[in-house]
Scaffold this active site. Structure first.
Site, PDB file in Angstrom:
ATOM      1  N   LEU A 154    -117.513  59.245  -7.839  1.00  0.00           N
ATOM      2  CA  LEU A 154    -116.180  59.899  -7.591  1.00  0.00           C
ATOM      3  C   LEU A 154    -114.956  59.158  -8.275  1.00  0.00           C
ATOM      4  O   LEU A 154    -115.109  58.016  -8.085  1.00  0.00           O
ATOM      5  CB  LEU A 154    -115.926  59.989  -6.069  1.00  0.00           C
ATOM      6  N   ASP A 155    -114.061  59.799  -8.533  1.00  0.00           N
ATOM      7  CA  ASP A 155    -112.935  59.095  -9.150  1.00  0.00           C
ATOM      8  C   ASP A 155    -112.108  58.043  -8.024  1.00  0.00           C
ATOM      9  O   ASP A 155    -112.250  58.612  -6.917  1.00  0.00           O
ATOM     10  CB  ASP A 155    -111.596  60.076  -9.483  1.00  0.00           C
ATOM     11  N   ARG A 156    -111.614  57.237  -8.506  1.00  0.00           N
ATOM     12  CA  ARG A 156    -110.997  56.122  -7.464  1.00  0.00           C
ATOM     13  C   ARG A 156    -110.195  56.954  -6.445  1.00  0.00           C
ATOM     14  O   ARG A 156    -110.161  56.678  -5.231  1.00  0.00           O
ATOM     15  CB  ARG A 156    -110.154  55.077  -8.232  1.00  0.00           C
TER      16      ARG A 156
END
Length: 314
Positions: A154-156
């Protein structure tokens, strides 16, 4: 408007199981035989020697009822429900986690709810606290030889459901058959403006430049085809809350597609957002449903949508 694509059902009839908690494989389980309050049930089952010690077990979050963590003493139980008591050691292990919580765990996989602001996995040049490092430390509490493997990222600044494998063999089995194994990937997004349609589909080709910015094209330009289905949950004069289902899983897919239709995800300055009411990216991985790599069962893991999403869409 294109209809939402649904993947074909598995060949054999399988039961969908939904998990929203850490599997009680390391817990003592009791079956409720008659209606009664939870505290009374625990006292009757002699979970601990004294009433005060049983209250402490509840307060520490060691008690689960049908997969939900319950701390309420007068919670009413019904016949057939399963009450699980996680060991104090397990409760302490989970409290030590920062920015992640365990949704499910068995001998093959571990599923977490990652908070926004935390990297899934750091690069060699980064030394931030990551979800991968947290979960690795967690499993090594039982055995220093234990390892975990990132299956997807997942993106940050995206929160929600993230899956790890406990062996390289399971990791490869999941990744090599990802498009067939995964039956449902649902996100919740808070986007700018009011979307007129109740539902819709974005279908385009995505390419990434040297600056790691992803662009969308309406024709096949050699990029990767990406298909995103969205459905309006609710909206106000400034924002729309969406349920988003991925048919494909490309880098930054939702963020790019929301910018393309003129409604960028709030807080997403990289892809067109001009406001940040949440003080984070308005994107949350809500549901991941897949065929379990070893049991063959269809399992579904869910992470509750942060309340702040709904507050800004009232």
């Amino acid at each position: 408007m294109a209809k939402r694509n649904t993947k074909p059902a598995a060949k054999k009839r399988i039961e969908k199981k939904s998990f929203q908690y850490k599997d009680a494989t390391k817990a003592t389980e009791y079956t409720v035989k008659e209606p009664m309050e939870l505290l009374a049930f625990l006292i009757e089952e002699k979970v601990k020697n004294s009433r005060n010690s049983i209250k402490s077990v509840l307060t520490r979050g060691q008690v689960w009822v049908d997969g939900k963590n319950i701390k309420q003493h007068n919670y009413l139980l019904s016949p057939g429900q399963k009450v699980s008591i996680v060991s104090n050691k397990e409760a302490i292990k989970e409290k030590a986690l920062v920015g992640v919580s365990i949704l499910f765990e068995d001998k093959d996989i571990i599923v977490i709810n990652k908070e926004a602001g935390m990297l899934s996995m750091a690069s060699k040049s980064e030394h931030d606290l990551t979800a991968y490092r947290q979960v690795t430390t967690y499993v090594k509490e039982d055995d220093k030889k234990n390892r975990v493997f990132v299956v997807h990222r997942l993106d940050r600044d995206t929160s929600g459901v993230m899956l790890f494998a406990k062996s390289e063999e399971v990791k490869l089995a999941l990744q090599e058959n990802w498009s067939d194994i995964v039956k449902e990937r649902i996100y919740t997004a808070l986007v700018e403006g009011v979307i007129a349609k109740d539902e819709g589909t974005v279908d385009s080709w995505l390419t990434e430049n040297k600056s790691m910015h992803v662009f969308s094209s309406s024709f096949d330009n050699g990029g990767k085809r990406a298909i995103t289905h969205y459905k309006k949950i609710k909206s106000n004069e400034a924002f729309t809350l969406l349920e988003i289902q991925l048919e494909t899983g490309r880098k930054n897919q939702i963020r790019v597609h929301m910018e393309e239709i003129g409604h960028p995800v709030v807080g997403d300055k990289k892809y067109g957002s001009t406001v940040n009411p949440l003080k984070r990216l308005g994107l949350h991985a809500t549901t991941l449903a897949l065929i379990h790599p070893t049991t063959g069962e269809l399992v579904s893991f869910k992470a509750k949508v942060p309340k702040v999403f709904s507050v800004h869409s009232k």
